[in-house]
Design an enzyme around this catalytic site. Structure first.
Site, PDB file in Angstrom:
ATOM      1  N   TYR A   1      -2.121  -0.340  10.152  1.00 53.13           N
ATOM      2  CA  TYR A   1      -2.232  -0.894   8.789  1.00 53.13           C
ATOM      3  C   TYR A   1      -1.021  -0.458   7.962  1.00 53.13           C
ATOM      4  O   TYR A   1      -0.420  -1.275   7.246  1.00 53.13           O
ATOM      5  CB  TYR A   1      -3.532  -0.393   8.164  1.00 53.13           C
ATOM      6  CG  TYR A   1      -3.666  -0.647   6.671  1.00 53.13           C
ATOM      7  CD1 TYR A   1      -4.068  -1.884   6.174  1.00 53.13           C
ATOM      8  CD2 TYR A   1      -3.406   0.382   5.749  1.00 53.13           C
ATOM      9  CE1 TYR A   1      -4.201  -2.102   4.801  1.00 53.13           C
ATOM     10  CE2 TYR A   1      -3.543   0.171   4.386  1.00 53.13           C
ATOM     11  CZ  TYR A   1      -3.934  -1.074   3.923  1.00 53.13           C
ATOM     12  OH  TYR A   1      -4.065  -1.277   2.563  1.00 53.13           O
TER      13      TYR A   1
ATOM     14  N   SER B   1       0.852  -1.202   0.000  1.00 52.91           N
ATOM     15  CA  SER B   1       0.000   0.000   0.000  1.00 52.91           C
ATOM     16  C   SER B   1       0.882   1.244   0.000  1.00 52.91           C
ATOM     17  O   SER B   1       1.977   1.238   0.581  1.00 52.91           O
ATOM     18  CB  SER B   1      -0.886   0.020   1.246  1.00 52.91           C
ATOM     19  OG  SER B   1      -1.544   1.268   1.354  1.00 52.91           O
TER      20      SER B   1
END
Ligand code: NAP
Length: 248
Positions: free
Chosen positions: A157, A143
């Protein structure tokens, strides 16, 4: 890639929806047989399988929570029995946890994110690598959060995806002499269900004006980069982290 048994077989974790589903369908279009892993949405997984089969390849879906090591081992046994040896892996299943400030994040929720995004992804890659041969490839879905940090939203995250980048580089070097390639794609803001699952359904449209390209990306735009990294067009690309984020 014509006869069934000569086709490469790609396993996509979390292939029932979003980026994983787009990867599954583009892989089928590109001549891969496809194994679609899902956790709970069997009807979405079956619909992805139907789309894959419409391209003339073999495709099956398999229920497995890839945060669970025993489930991972059963998944590979089931895939092998049904479709054959996994030659390519898209290590895609991932969650953000509930969007919010770090201070109030529940430890159990943080643990679930790390269990799936880090430990699960590493154990899936380990099981896949054990049966991979020269020319095979892994793409880990990371990501853009790795460098943005996701302050105020989900720093845990972002940390999990930073771990995936380090894992990608190390595993790529470990497997390079066997000609098994390992790369990662870092999606930016992509319009999928993940934002609603994290508690912010309008997140993609809300943040779009802050993206240099002024829009969220689509799952298809990520899938195209994933299929490139899986393919022999990327035969000298390993240990790379490809950002696909509209300039973010
Ligand atoms: P999504 O639309 O929420 O889809 C998640 C998929 O993962 C579903 O197929 C879901 O299965 C599956 N899944 C969830 N938990 C699982 C588990 N424990 N075991 C097996 N499968 C599981 O997510 P997405 O946006 O496509 O995200 C895919 C990947 O891209 C993730 O790794 C995410 O971190 C990454 N990413 C996404 C964005 C973005 O903006 N969307 C940005 C950067 C990175 P069910 O259908 O059965 O629930």
């Amino acid at each position: 890639m014509s006869a069934g048994l000569s086709r490469p077989l790609v396993l996509i974790t979390g292939g029932s929806r979003g980026i994983g589903a787009a990867c599954a369908i583009l892989a089928a279009q590109s001549g891969y047989d496809v194994a679609v892993d899902f956790k709970s949405d069997a009807s979405a997984a079956r619909s992805v399988v139907d789309s894959c089969r419409s391209h003339g390849v073999r495709a099956e879906c398999f229920q497995a929570d890839v945060a669970d090591h025993q489930a991972i081992l059963r998944l590979f046994d089931a895939v092998t029995a049904s479709l054959g040896r996994v030659t390519h892996l898209v290590n895609n299943a991932g969650i953000t946890g509930k969007i919010g400030a770090f201070d109030s994040a529940e430890p159990d929720m943080i643990r679930r994110v790390i269990d799936l995004n880090v430990t699960g992804a590493i154990l899936v890659a380990q099981r896949a690598a054990r049966e991979m041969r020269s020319g095979d490839a892994i793409v880990n879905i990371s990501s853009a959060a790795t460098t943005l940090g996701s302050a105020g939203e989900y720093v845990w995250y972002a940390a999990s995806k930073g771990a995936i980048n380090a894992f990608t580089i190390g595993l790529a070097r470990e497997l390079a002499a066997q000609n098994i390639r390992v790369n990662a794609v870092e999606p930016g803001l992509i319009d999928t269900d993940i934002h609603a699952a994290g508690g912010s359904p309008g997140r993609a449209s809300r943040l779009a004006p802050h993206i240099p390209m002024q829009r969220a990306g689509s799952a298809d735009e990520i899938a195209r980069s994933v299929l490139y990294l899986l393919s022999s067009a990327a035969s000298y690309v390993t240990g790379s982290i490809l950002r696909v984020s509209g300039g973010r």
